[in-house]
Design a protein around this motif. Structure first.
Motif, PDB file in Angstrom:
ATOM      1  N   THR A   1      47.205  46.138  58.533  1.00 37.06           N
ATOM      2  CA  THR A   1      45.896  46.738  58.275  1.00 37.06           C
ATOM      3  C   THR A   1      44.836  45.991  59.071  1.00 37.06           C
TER       4      THR A   1
ATOM      5  N   HIS B   1      53.567  47.426  56.795  1.00 36.35           N
ATOM      6  CA  HIS B   1      52.500  47.897  57.679  1.00 36.35           C
ATOM      7  C   HIS B   1      51.478  46.790  57.916  1.00 36.35           C
TER       8      HIS B   1
ATOM      9  N   GLN C   1      45.869  56.164  60.105  1.00 36.78           N
ATOM     10  CA  GLN C   1      47.205  55.573  60.220  1.00 36.78           C
ATOM     11  C   GLN C   1      47.764  55.904  61.600  1.00 36.78           C
TER      12      GLN C   1
ATOM     13  N   GLU D   1      39.346  51.450  58.265  1.00 34.48           N
ATOM     14  CA  GLU D   1      40.554  50.685  58.517  1.00 34.48           C
ATOM     15  C   GLU D   1      41.530  51.493  59.355  1.00 34.48           C
ATOM     16  N   ILE D   2      42.327  50.756  60.105  1.00 30.78           N
ATOM     17  CA  ILE D   2      43.459  51.340  60.813  1.00 30.78           C
ATOM     18  C   ILE D   2      44.697  50.732  60.178  1.00 30.78           C
ATOM     19  N   ILE D   3      45.622  51.590  59.815  1.00 28.86           N
ATOM     20  CA  ILE D   3      46.890  51.153  59.242  1.00 28.86           C
ATOM     21  C   ILE D   3      47.966  51.437  60.289  1.00 28.86           C
ATOM     22  N   PHE D   4      48.692  50.401  60.673  1.00 31.43           N
ATOM     23  CA  PHE D   4      49.761  50.546  61.643  1.00 31.43           C
ATOM     24  C   PHE D   4      51.098  50.547  60.906  1.00 31.43           C
ATOM     25  N   VAL D   5      51.909  51.581  61.110  1.00 29.13           N
ATOM     26  CA  VAL D   5      53.223  51.717  60.479  1.00 29.13           C
ATOM     27  C   VAL D   5      54.227  52.014  61.587  1.00 29.13           C
TER      28      VAL D   5
ATOM     29  N   VAL E   1      57.888  56.119  59.451  1.00 30.01           N
ATOM     30  CA  VAL E   1      57.218  57.413  59.319  1.00 30.01           C
ATOM     31  C   VAL E   1      58.242  58.538  59.450  1.00 30.01           C
TER      32      VAL E   1
ATOM     33  N   THR F   1      53.702  45.274  50.403  1.00 28.02           N
ATOM     34  CA  THR F   1      53.984  46.662  50.057  1.00 28.02           C
ATOM     35  C   THR F   1      54.781  46.747  48.771  1.00 28.02           C
TER      36      THR F   1
ATOM     37  N   SER G   1      40.172  55.798  56.664  1.00 29.88           N
ATOM     38  CA  SER G   1      41.439  55.171  57.029  1.00 29.88           C
ATOM     39  C   SER G   1      42.142  56.049  58.042  1.00 29.88           C
TER      40      SER G   1
END
Length: 137
Positions: free
Chosen positions: A44, A42, A9, A51-55, A60, A35, A7
């Motif tokens: 996914t 976020h 992020q 996986e790439i998690i975008f937040v 952050v 969430t 993973s």
């Protein structure tokens, strides 16, 4: 679905813009994750065991103030490239052009038979987009 083996992020300025690029333009399976209370919203993107998690950056920075300070110091994406495969490489390329996103390398067939192009996503992350291996090779 089993847990991903890797993973990553990424902090982004705007989840909606990120979703529009990856899900809308590139037509990848991006999920706006449910969430837990208090957790940041976020996106996914899962592919082949990773996986790439975008937040969003703001979330952050709230959770990790020291990281928030570094967003000002370092440009995003320098030294990394996100590689994705799409079903319709021509359609994806035309959509990127239509949205006037920056193209790094134009669409071309590589010597190994795959067509690909490289562009920058809305946050400046470099994305190498290639056609599915089963098509045109």
């Amino acid at each position: 679905m089993s847990a991903p083996t890797l993973s990553i992020q990424l902090a982004v300025a705007d989840l909606d813009a990120t979703e529009a690029f990856y899900a809308g333009i590139l037509e990848l399976d991006v999920v706006r994750a449910l969430t837990a209370r208090g957790a940041p919203e976020h996106l996914t993107l899962r592919r082949a065991g990773g996986e790439i998690i975008f937040v969003e950056e703001e979330a952050v920075a709230r959770a990790h103030p020291l990281l928030g300070e570094r967003f000002e110091e370092f440009p995003k994406g320098v030294g990394m490239t996100i590689h994705v495969s799409v079903d319709d490489i021509v359609g994806a390329y035309e959509a990127v052009m239509e949205e006037e996103l920056e193209i790094f390398y134009p669409l071309e067939r590589k010597p190994y038979g795959i067509r690909e192009f490289w562009c920058f996503d809305p946050d400046g992350f470099l994305v190498a987009v290639e056609e599915q291996k089963s098509k045109g090779a």
